[in-house]
Design a protein around this motif. Structure first.
Motif, mmCIF file in Angstrom:
data_model
loop_
_atom_site.group_PDB
_atom_site.id
_atom_site.type_symbol
_atom_site.label_atom_id
_atom_site.label_comp_id
_atom_site.label_asym_id
_atom_site.label_seq_id
_atom_site.Cartn_x
_atom_site.Cartn_y
_atom_site.Cartn_z
ATOM 1 N N THR A 283 0.753 -1.096 -0.068
ATOM 2 C CA THR A 283 -0.071 0.145 -0.086
ATOM 3 C C THR A 283 1.062 1.298 -0.080
ATOM 4 O O THR A 283 0.708 2.094 -0.646
ATOM 5 C CB THR A 283 -0.869 0.029 1.195
ATOM 6 O OG1 THR A 283 -1.306 -1.262 1.378
ATOM 7 C CG2 THR A 283 -1.770 1.277 1.153
ATOM 8 N N ALA A 284 1.854 1.353 0.624
ATOM 9 C CA ALA A 284 2.795 2.308 1.181
ATOM 10 C C ALA A 284 3.482 2.532 -0.135
ATOM 11 O O ALA A 284 3.590 3.604 -0.639
ATOM 12 C CB ALA A 284 3.582 2.252 2.428
ATOM 13 N N VAL A 285 4.163 1.682 -0.701
ATOM 14 C CA VAL A 285 4.747 1.776 -2.094
ATOM 15 C C VAL A 285 4.035 2.352 -3.121
ATOM 16 O O VAL A 285 4.555 3.138 -4.233
ATOM 17 C CB VAL A 285 5.676 0.540 -2.406
ATOM 18 C CG1 VAL A 285 6.229 0.635 -3.922
ATOM 19 C CG2 VAL A 285 6.818 0.315 -1.498
ATOM 20 N N SER A 286 2.793 1.815 -3.367
ATOM 21 C CA SER A 286 1.910 2.277 -4.305
ATOM 22 C C SER A 286 1.585 3.787 -4.373
ATOM 23 O O SER A 286 1.051 4.454 -5.278
ATOM 24 C CB SER A 286 0.522 1.357 -4.433
ATOM 25 O OG SER A 286 0.969 -0.129 -4.389
ATOM 26 N N SER A 316 17.529 -5.259 -10.601
ATOM 27 C CA SER A 316 16.009 -5.537 -10.488
ATOM 28 C C SER A 316 15.527 -6.355 -11.508
ATOM 29 O O SER A 316 14.510 -7.097 -11.052
ATOM 30 C CB SER A 316 15.164 -4.165 -10.651
ATOM 31 O OG SER A 316 15.526 -3.348 -11.585
ATOM 32 N N ASP A 317 16.020 -6.514 -12.747
ATOM 33 C CA ASP A 317 15.758 -7.479 -13.830
ATOM 34 C C ASP A 317 15.965 -8.845 -13.075
ATOM 35 O O ASP A 317 15.312 -9.813 -13.820
ATOM 36 C CB ASP A 317 16.607 -7.209 -15.099
ATOM 37 C CG ASP A 317 16.282 -5.919 -15.836
ATOM 38 O OD1 ASP A 317 14.968 -5.375 -15.496
ATOM 39 O OD2 ASP A 317 16.662 -5.550 -16.722
ATOM 40 N N VAL A 323 6.614 -5.769 -5.317
ATOM 41 C CA VAL A 323 5.761 -4.732 -5.348
ATOM 42 C C VAL A 323 6.576 -3.807 -6.339
ATOM 43 O O VAL A 323 7.720 -3.549 -6.415
ATOM 44 C CB VAL A 323 5.670 -3.955 -4.166
ATOM 45 C CG1 VAL A 323 4.776 -2.635 -4.175
ATOM 46 C CG2 VAL A 323 5.034 -4.884 -3.012
ATOM 47 N N ARG A 324 5.701 -3.263 -7.520
ATOM 48 C CA ARG A 324 6.658 -2.133 -8.459
ATOM 49 C C ARG A 324 5.559 -0.971 -8.469
ATOM 50 O O ARG A 324 4.431 -1.183 -8.636
ATOM 51 C CB ARG A 324 6.240 -3.081 -9.675
ATOM 52 C CG ARG A 324 7.090 -2.570 -10.984
ATOM 53 C CD ARG A 324 6.814 -3.337 -12.211
ATOM 54 N NE ARG A 324 7.283 -4.647 -11.835
ATOM 55 C CZ ARG A 324 8.630 -5.021 -12.415
ATOM 56 N NH1 ARG A 324 9.256 -4.327 -13.188
ATOM 57 N NH2 ARG A 324 8.898 -6.482 -12.252
ATOM 58 N N GLY A 325 6.250 -0.112 -8.212
ATOM 59 C CA GLY A 325 5.589 1.366 -8.359
ATOM 60 C C GLY A 325 5.591 1.751 -9.739
ATOM 61 O O GLY A 325 5.576 0.870 -10.873
ATOM 62 N N MET A 342 10.634 -0.270 -6.090
ATOM 63 C CA MET A 342 10.510 -1.524 -6.019
ATOM 64 C C MET A 342 10.680 -2.351 -4.862
ATOM 65 O O MET A 342 11.658 -2.014 -4.059
ATOM 66 C CB MET A 342 11.189 -2.385 -7.072
ATOM 67 C CG MET A 342 10.651 -2.195 -8.344
ATOM 68 S SD MET A 342 11.892 -3.075 -9.680
ATOM 69 C CE MET A 342 11.187 -2.595 -11.281
ATOM 70 N N VAL A 343 9.899 -3.479 -4.415
ATOM 71 C CA VAL A 343 10.185 -4.201 -3.214
ATOM 72 C C VAL A 343 10.614 -5.716 -3.682
ATOM 73 O O VAL A 343 9.804 -6.344 -4.604
ATOM 74 C CB VAL A 343 9.016 -4.466 -2.317
ATOM 75 C CG1 VAL A 343 9.316 -5.350 -0.980
ATOM 76 C CG2 VAL A 343 8.579 -3.023 -1.727
#
Ligand code: NAP
Ligand code: MG
Length: 454
Positions: A283-286, A316-317, A323-325, A342-343
């Motif tokens: 929720t926070a990252v979005s 990241s790849d 999680v991806r903003g 990203m998480v």
């Protein structure tokens, strides 16, 4: 010449002339020539000049902030804080010339006193991630202690440093006391290491270059302060307000798009609350607003360069991303150097996304079982710069804060650097401390003088 590129749009901003090795030597020699007169300025007058420098920075705060938004892609809120930090650091260290007292030590047959003698020319080498604050943390205490300073900004972010050099002259600092020399690390930075008139190097940047500088400085026993990389832990125990801890975690890792040596990029969460924490974290990252940094509502801007974007993408790849903003997709921003927040969920504590400093907006989360496991995982790194501990148990907070091998820890907070408290790293995160009441001492050598009463 080097052409600066806008991180926001990927297009050319302006050209900057780079100094040659001969020009760097000439500037170092001018700083060396300015040293005797500067060290002889009375403490009260040196303090007054630094306060005037701070006042001139304050008058140009908005101009400096806007330069950083353009050059480095910092959010305008951050950039204003950064320019204000230069002013505050100058004001703080303007209090030290009159307070740089030595000691009187009891001896028989006379008087024994110590002096904090300035070193001479100090070379400050600055990275691109926080061009203004990191410059100020070096030059302000060095000048206050009576040294002259030559400063090399990062090749890609020289604009605010160049302006600060002009503002110093406008404030009345004598010519040669504070000189900004834009240029390459391999040219200007190397002259700081090699030129015998530079008596100390204050370096912030990568661990690899820091080691080279220390090795080079050994040849002349040149003093060094090194502020290097980090891979700091954010340890969350199960007794906290989980939603609040999850809401605070992205800010501690994604400020300045994660290009922060203090980024709490390894989040350790007690296994009993791990799944719930991840839910709140999503929720926070979005909710992070990744948009034009000149827009006051922007939480996060782009990365500094196409090279840095490629370097972050390599991590990241290859990682499992939970999680991806988002990033801006409209023109002309779409051609800037944007990377979404990203998480990542590391496959093990050996996963590069967990062990290596990414210097981008990618944080990783791993569960731990108990206090001992949390400490073991937090210390399982060659770095030791900062970290956070979230728990309501005071005894545990104290035990963990003492056990984590890092120079800067915060409990139930992701406190940022305060200029009046010491800052620096354990292990391969650095040597020496910046800021705080003792910083001017690290720009001096102690001299002991005995006067006979005979
Ligand atoms: P870097 O290469 O260490 O650069 C930092 C500064 O040192 C720049 O001014 C650079 O000049 C200069 N430099 C480079 N090589 C030098 C040499 N041989 N002798 C003297 N000076 C030299 O860092 P970077 O390439 O900008 O970033 C690479 C990585 O370092 C990042 O991804 C991050 O992991 C880490 N980093 C850490 C911090 C921190 O705050 N601890 C800050 C920045 C970067 P040029 O700009 O001309 O190369
Ligand atoms: Mg480099």
């Amino acid at each position: 010449m080097s052409t600066l590129i806008s991180p926001v749009t990927g297009t050319a901003l302006q050209d900057v002339r780079l100094a040659s090795a001969a020009e760097a030597d000439a500037a170092i020699e001018a700083a060396h020539a300015a040293f005797p007169a500067w060290r002889a300025v009375s403490p009260g007058d040196r303090a007054r000049l630094l306060r005037r420098f701070a006042a001139v920075v304050d008058e140009h705060l908005e101009e400096l902030a806007q330069l950083e938004v353009r050059n480095a892609g910092h959010t305008v809120g951050n950039a204003r804080w950064e320019a204000g930090n230069v002013r505050d650091v100058l004001n703080y260290f303007s209090g030290s010339p009159e307070r740089l007292s030595g000691r009187q030590i009891p001896v028989a047959g006379g008087l024994d006193v110590t002096f904090y003698e300035p070193l001479g020319v100090v070379g400050v080498i600055v990275p691109w991630n926080f061009p203004m604050p990191i410059a100020g943390w070096g030059f302000a205490p060095a000048l206050a202690a009576g040294n002259t300073v030559v400063l090399k900004p990062a090749e890609v972010t020289p604009l605010t440093a160049i302006r600060l050099g002009e503002l110093a002259l406008e404030a009345g600092l004598p010519e040669g006391v504070f000189t900004v020399i834009p240029g390459k690390g391999s040219v200007v930075g190397q002259r700081f290491v090699g030129h015998p008139a530079v008596r100390k190097i204050c370096f912030t940047g990568s661990t690899a270059v820091g080691k080279q500088i220390m090795a080079g400085a050994a040849d002349q026993l040149k003093r060094v302060t090194l502020e290097l990389g980090g891979k700091s832990a954010n340890i969350v125990f199960d007794d906290v307000d989980l939603e609040a801890a999850a809401a605070a975690a992205p800010g501690a890792a994604f400020d300045n798009a994660g290009q922060d040596c203090c980024a709490r990029s390894r989040v350790l969460v007690q296994a009993s609350v791990y799944e719930r924490f991840l839910g709140h974290l999503e929720t926070a990252v979005s909710a992070i607003a990744v948009r034009d940094p000149a827009d006051a509502t922007s939480d996060m801007g782009p990365l500094i360069s196409s090279g840095q974007l490629a370097a972050v993408r390599r991590y990241s790849d290859a990682a499992d991303i939970a999680v991806r903003g988002s990033v801006p997709t409209d023109d002309p921003l779409s051609s800037g150097f944007w990377h979404p927040p990203m998480v990542a969920l590391p496959r093990s504590p050996r996963d590069p996304v967990w062990t290596e400093e990414i210097f981008g907006p990618v944080l990783s989360v791993l569960p731990f079982t108990d206090e001992a496991d949390a400490i073991r995982l937090a210390n399982d790194t060659e770095y030791g710069l900062s970290g956070s501990i979230f728990t309501r148990d005071v005894g545990r907070a104290l035990r963990v804060a003492r056990a984590v091998e890092a120079g800067n820890l915060s409990v139930n907070s992701h406190s940022s650097v305060r200029y009046w408290t010491p800052f620096g790293g354990f292990k391969q995160s650095g040597i020496g401390r910046e800021l705080g009441p003792d910083a001017p001492h690290s720009f001096t050598d102690v001299k002991n003088v005995f006067l006979s009463s005979e």
